[in-house]
Design a protein around this motif. Sequence first.
Motif, PDB file in Angstrom:
ATOM      1  N   ARG A 137      46.612 -42.564  17.257  1.00 53.36           N
ATOM      2  CA  ARG A 137      47.962 -42.457  18.498  1.00 53.36           C
ATOM      3  C   ARG A 137      49.100 -42.814  17.711  1.00 53.36           C
ATOM      4  O   ARG A 137      49.304 -43.464  16.902  1.00 53.36           O
ATOM      5  CB  ARG A 137      48.118 -42.259  19.597  1.00 53.36           C
ATOM      6  N   ARG A 147      49.387 -55.914  18.788  1.00 56.25           N
ATOM      7  CA  ARG A 147      48.423 -54.933  18.476  1.00 56.25           C
ATOM      8  C   ARG A 147      49.954 -54.318  17.113  1.00 56.25           C
ATOM      9  O   ARG A 147      50.538 -54.730  16.914  1.00 56.25           O
ATOM     10  CB  ARG A 147      49.339 -53.545  19.628  1.00 56.25           C
ATOM     11  N   ARG A 183      42.260 -46.221  26.014  1.00 54.06           N
ATOM     12  CA  ARG A 183      42.849 -47.394  25.603  1.00 54.06           C
ATOM     13  C   ARG A 183      43.503 -48.241  24.276  1.00 54.06           C
ATOM     14  O   ARG A 183      42.242 -48.551  23.922  1.00 54.06           O
ATOM     15  CB  ARG A 183      42.874 -47.957  27.099  1.00 54.06           C
ATOM     16  N   SER A 184      44.388 -48.620  24.669  1.00 54.20           N
ATOM     17  CA  SER A 184      45.000 -49.731  22.924  1.00 54.20           C
ATOM     18  C   SER A 184      44.397 -50.780  24.119  1.00 54.20           C
ATOM     19  O   SER A 184      43.581 -51.980  22.635  1.00 54.20           O
ATOM     20  CB  SER A 184      46.244 -50.063  22.703  1.00 54.20           C
ATOM     21  N   GLN A 191      37.633 -45.612  22.929  1.00 54.59           N
ATOM     22  CA  GLN A 191      37.284 -44.178  24.025  1.00 54.59           C
ATOM     23  C   GLN A 191      35.974 -45.455  24.184  1.00 54.59           C
ATOM     24  O   GLN A 191      34.848 -44.934  23.360  1.00 54.59           O
ATOM     25  CB  GLN A 191      37.381 -43.533  24.613  1.00 54.59           C
ATOM     26  N   ASP A 225      50.130 -46.169  25.685  1.00 54.71           N
ATOM     27  CA  ASP A 225      49.265 -45.534  25.038  1.00 54.71           C
ATOM     28  C   ASP A 225      48.874 -43.786  24.815  1.00 54.71           C
ATOM     29  O   ASP A 225      47.900 -43.001  25.190  1.00 54.71           O
ATOM     30  CB  ASP A 225      48.092 -45.667  25.445  1.00 54.71           C
ATOM     31  N   VAL A 233      43.836 -46.641  19.552  1.00 54.29           N
ATOM     32  CA  VAL A 233      43.116 -46.416  20.870  1.00 54.29           C
ATOM     33  C   VAL A 233      41.360 -46.413  20.373  1.00 54.29           C
ATOM     34  O   VAL A 233      40.933 -45.926  20.152  1.00 54.29           O
ATOM     35  CB  VAL A 233      44.032 -45.457  21.748  1.00 54.29           C
TER      36      VAL A 233
END
Length: 290
Positions: free
Chosen positions: A61, A28, A261-262, A43, A67, A41
């Motif tokens: 975020r 990441r 979510r990542s 969706q 997360d 993140v």
Amino acid sequence: MTYAGLHHYLEGLQTQSGSKLFSGTDGRVTARFFNARLSSVFQPIRSSDNLNLLGHEAFVRTFSVNDQGLSILKLLEHATTDDESVELDRLCRLLHVINFFRQTSTENCDLYLNVHKRLLTAVAGNHGAAFHRVLKTLDIPQKHIVLQLPVISPTQRWVITHVAENYKRNGFRIAVHAQNIEQAFDLLERVHPEVVKLNVESNLVDKDAWLFEDLLRQAELQNCLIVLRKIDSVQALGRLPSFLDSGYLFAIQGNAIDIARSDLTGTMLKSRSRTRRLDDADGQSQQCLC
């Protein structure tokens, strides 16, 4: 990894000093702005008829391993200058692009990126030109990018039209947010976007089903996708069946379907094998469809 420019950039990021972007041991990438550590993140946005994945919307975020970081929208709102707002907006888009396309499973999915309202008037010049160059440098396919313009007041109609035209000239697809169905019709006529997003909780009730069908019909003629968003409760989920009978395709998005979510691995699976059909929703279960 199929994007040579992005791969080269990530390799350099490991040793680069003075950058606002940092690569973690889990792959990441995070960013530093003021005293905040920021992460991405995503969706899912899914088809209403079979829950197939159509794309992801990116959100910023504060960094969290699980997360559950906080939204930094207030930070953006209170940036001391327009220049800092523009800088943060562009930094977030770069962060999202890197974290999305570094995951090899995203090759056939669209990425929806938000444009903050302060950017609309703060940027003097050709909207989208700088971002176009960034994507070209990273070898990211621009065809998979959708730029989301914010909700505007009636007095700002000309701003959205002007900015949308600029982005389109630079090869971007455009999504717009409509406050209600009437505004959605207006945006279809004036802006000719590729996507129109509607908040299902505050704007759509059962009595609007016939008007929503008219909107879907017009959107299909213009090759535009309608997305019902903010389906965040079981009650909102249970209202969807009344809009599924139109015969026209649209898309759905919300926490009652998928949480952001990542890691995109799980969201790439077809939802029909993991969930019950939307038209069987009875409003009793509190379990997310993710």
